[in-house]
Design a protein around this motif. Sequence first.
Motif, PDB file in Angstrom:
ATOM      1  N   THR A   3       0.782  -1.299   0.128  1.00 14.99           N
ATOM      2  CA  THR A   3       0.011   0.402   0.208  1.00 14.99           C
ATOM      3  C   THR A   3       0.709   1.268   0.182  1.00 14.99           C
ATOM      4  O   THR A   3       2.161   1.265   0.868  1.00 14.99           O
ATOM      5  CB  THR A   3      -0.845   0.078   1.264  1.00 14.99           C
ATOM      6  N   HIS A   4       0.688   2.351  -1.186  1.00 14.71           N
ATOM      7  CA  HIS A   4       1.113   3.438  -0.985  1.00 14.71           C
ATOM      8  C   HIS A   4       0.462   4.699  -0.141  1.00 14.71           C
ATOM      9  O   HIS A   4       1.092   5.644   0.318  1.00 14.71           O
ATOM     10  CB  HIS A   4       1.388   3.964  -2.346  1.00 14.71           C
ATOM     11  N   THR A   5      -0.743   4.553  -0.230  1.00 18.49           N
ATOM     12  CA  THR A   5      -1.186   6.407  -0.164  1.00 18.49           C
ATOM     13  C   THR A   5      -2.163   5.700   0.897  1.00 18.49           C
ATOM     14  O   THR A   5      -3.460   4.962   1.026  1.00 18.49           O
ATOM     15  CB  THR A   5      -2.169   7.077  -0.773  1.00 18.49           C
ATOM     16  N   ILE A   6      -2.172   6.565   2.718  1.00 21.87           N
ATOM     17  CA  ILE A   6      -3.172   6.617   3.980  1.00 21.87           C
ATOM     18  C   ILE A   6      -4.220   7.544   3.219  1.00 21.87           C
ATOM     19  O   ILE A   6      -3.689   8.278   4.128  1.00 21.87           O
ATOM     20  CB  ILE A   6      -2.838   5.979   5.246  1.00 21.87           C
ATOM     21  N   ALA A   7      -5.462   7.352   3.086  1.00 27.14           N
ATOM     22  CA  ALA A   7      -6.442   8.849   3.100  1.00 27.14           C
ATOM     23  C   ALA A   7      -7.248   8.755   3.953  1.00 27.14           C
ATOM     24  O   ALA A   7      -7.481   7.855   5.071  1.00 27.14           O
ATOM     25  CB  ALA A   7      -7.032   8.556   1.648  1.00 27.14           C
ATOM     26  N   PHE A   8      -7.667   9.921   4.719  1.00 28.29           N
ATOM     27  CA  PHE A   8      -8.373   9.910   5.715  1.00 28.29           C
ATOM     28  C   PHE A   8      -9.810  10.924   5.730  1.00 28.29           C
ATOM     29  O   PHE A   8      -9.126  12.228   4.318  1.00 28.29           O
ATOM     30  CB  PHE A   8      -7.597  10.610   6.539  1.00 28.29           C
ATOM     31  N   THR A   9     -10.434  10.652   6.253  1.00 25.34           N
ATOM     32  CA  THR A   9     -11.757  11.732   5.640  1.00 25.34           C
ATOM     33  C   THR A   9     -12.958  10.741   6.275  1.00 25.34           C
ATOM     34  O   THR A   9     -12.984  10.964   7.586  1.00 25.34           O
ATOM     35  CB  THR A   9     -12.382  10.728   4.375  1.00 25.34           C
ATOM     36  N   GLY A  10     -14.001  12.300   6.822  1.00 22.15           N
ATOM     37  CA  GLY A  10     -14.370  12.193   8.081  1.00 22.15           C
ATOM     38  C   GLY A  10     -15.917  12.123   7.680  1.00 22.15           C
ATOM     39  O   GLY A  10     -16.621  11.147   6.435  1.00 22.15           O
ATOM     40  N   GLY A  11     -17.017  13.037   8.018  1.00 23.85           N
ATOM     41  CA  GLY A  11     -17.124  13.603   8.909  1.00 23.85           C
ATOM     42  C   GLY A  11     -15.907  14.887   8.925  1.00 23.85           C
ATOM     43  O   GLY A  11     -15.114  14.522   8.324  1.00 23.85           O
ATOM     44  N   GLU A  12     -15.275  15.359   9.516  1.00 19.36           N
ATOM     45  CA  GLU A  12     -14.086  16.539   9.271  1.00 19.36           C
ATOM     46  C   GLU A  12     -12.907  15.791  10.415  1.00 19.36           C
ATOM     47  O   GLU A  12     -13.264  15.967  12.003  1.00 19.36           O
ATOM     48  CB  GLU A  12     -14.298  16.957  10.659  1.00 19.36           C
ATOM     49  N   PRO A  13     -11.884  15.198  10.180  1.00 19.97           N
ATOM     50  CA  PRO A  13     -10.949  14.302  10.792  1.00 19.97           C
ATOM     51  C   PRO A  13     -10.186  15.480  11.814  1.00 19.97           C
ATOM     52  O   PRO A  13     -10.008  14.381  12.778  1.00 19.97           O
ATOM     53  CB  PRO A  13      -9.964  13.873   9.117  1.00 19.97           C
ATOM     54  N   PHE A  14     -10.335  16.730  11.643  1.00 19.59           N
ATOM     55  CA  PHE A  14      -9.303  16.911  12.804  1.00 19.59           C
ATOM     56  C   PHE A  14     -10.508  17.407  14.306  1.00 19.59           C
ATOM     57  O   PHE A  14     -10.057  18.219  14.255  1.00 19.59           O
ATOM     58  CB  PHE A  14      -8.683  18.702  12.286  1.00 19.59           C
ATOM     59  N   LEU A  15     -11.468  16.807  13.627  1.00 22.05           N
ATOM     60  CA  LEU A  15     -12.336  16.635  15.319  1.00 22.05           C
ATOM     61  C   LEU A  15     -12.025  15.171  15.763  1.00 22.05           C
ATOM     62  O   LEU A  15     -12.338  14.971  17.017  1.00 22.05           O
ATOM     63  CB  LEU A  15     -14.021  16.306  15.169  1.00 22.05           C
ATOM     64  N   ASN A  16     -11.059  14.361  15.252  1.00 24.02           N
ATOM     65  CA  ASN A  16     -10.989  12.844  15.810  1.00 24.02           C
ATOM     66  C   ASN A  16      -9.714  13.432  16.984  1.00 24.02           C
ATOM     67  O   ASN A  16      -8.674  13.963  16.421  1.00 24.02           O
ATOM     68  CB  ASN A  16     -10.597  12.173  15.509  1.00 24.02           C
ATOM     69  N   PRO A  17     -10.047  13.497  18.328  1.00 32.60           N
ATOM     70  CA  PRO A  17      -8.484  13.679  19.373  1.00 32.60           C
ATOM     71  C   PRO A  17      -7.411  12.852  18.995  1.00 32.60           C
ATOM     72  O   PRO A  17      -6.330  13.432  19.550  1.00 32.60           O
ATOM     73  CB  PRO A  17      -9.207  12.987  20.637  1.00 32.60           C
ATOM     74  N   ASP A  18      -7.322  11.892  18.040  1.00 26.90           N
ATOM     75  CA  ASP A  18      -6.467  10.783  17.883  1.00 26.90           C
ATOM     76  C   ASP A  18      -5.550  11.614  17.001  1.00 26.90           C
ATOM     77  O   ASP A  18      -4.798  11.081  15.870  1.00 26.90           O
ATOM     78  CB  ASP A  18      -6.451   9.641  18.682  1.00 26.90           C
ATOM     79  N   MET A  19      -6.255  12.564  16.082  1.00 24.65           N
ATOM     80  CA  MET A  19      -5.164  12.266  14.910  1.00 24.65           C
ATOM     81  C   MET A  19      -4.393  12.959  14.755  1.00 24.65           C
ATOM     82  O   MET A  19      -3.689  12.876  14.016  1.00 24.65           O
ATOM     83  CB  MET A  19      -6.596  13.709  13.989  1.00 24.65           C
ATOM     84  N   LEU A  20      -3.245  14.192  15.167  1.00 23.31           N
ATOM     85  CA  LEU A  20      -2.418  14.609  15.180  1.00 23.31           C
ATOM     86  C   LEU A  20      -1.834  13.492  14.938  1.00 23.31           C
ATOM     87  O   LEU A  20      -0.330  12.980  14.503  1.00 23.31           O
ATOM     88  CB  LEU A  20      -1.987  15.413  15.783  1.00 23.31           C
TER      89      LEU A  20
END
Length: 320
Positions: A88-105
């Motif tokens: 796998t080359h790419t990991i992509a994140f989507t939501g909702g809004e990802p930066f609401l997830n407290p673990d995102m960083l």
Amino acid sequence: MSQPAETRNYFLDPTKFRNPEQTASGETRAHVTLKKLETLWINTGTLCNLTCRNCYIESSPSNDRLEYIRHAEVTAYLDEIAQEGLGTHTIAFTGGEPFLNPDMLAILETTLARGFDVLVLTNATRPMLRPRIKRGLLALNEDHGERLTLRVSIDHFDPAWHEHERGAETFEPVIEGLQWLTTNGFNIDIAGRLFAGDDEATMRAGYAALFAARGIQLDAQAPNKLVLFPEMDARLDVPEITTGCWDKLGTHPDAMMCASSRMIVKRKGAEQPSVIACTLLPYDERFELGHRLSDAQQTVALNHPHCAQFCVLGGASCSG
């Protein structure tokens, strides 16, 4: 009473998309086989600070049908990619809004540190602009900026059309977020939508004028910098895709998203995340493939209106 001519066949024929092997007319339904897991999508949770008019996943400040995925759960899938040699080359994140997830960083730090290219879909408004998130993003960009891309959703270059979709007073906040990202040298692209009746040339010219007026250094003519997605509405009638469609349309099943990607979701109350066939079908249990990536090596029936509207006839891919 018969339907008026102008509305006949407007709504989806209820006999369509029922049988995974055959269409309503009895023809052999098209299937797609996963060739290689090039991109793993991870849904970070359906909670969002916005409530958009036609959000395919129905994100909102109250929709938690998909829970926040946790750092340890993401790490387990990254471990499986390495252990199984999935390439796998790419990991992509989507939501909702990802930066609401407290673990995102923490999730982004781990994913980037393991050498993956990372794509994050964001509305670039208040959740992303919180001081803690901004500090974390600046650090990630300094260390891994060549492999981190943020895709900002601006549905239309016209503020009125954008706010028709996303709600009042949502245009200027996204412009503020976009200006912060470009000023700080982030690798970004824009996701727009073809819902207002404009053709692609008009859309690209409109975004170019917007970027120029706001001092945003982005090339609206570059397909990899401005991705224009077709509109989706599962209520509307659309042809079913048969095995004969590939030659008629001049396309190939290997070009479909489900030939190269899968998505992880964490359903509310579930003990563990699930692997699903497509980013566009998070709630349809027919497209759930198990809990491990090794369970996802399956052939997928194109048995949903989105398969036709977005992928086959729309020629689109969430990866851009």
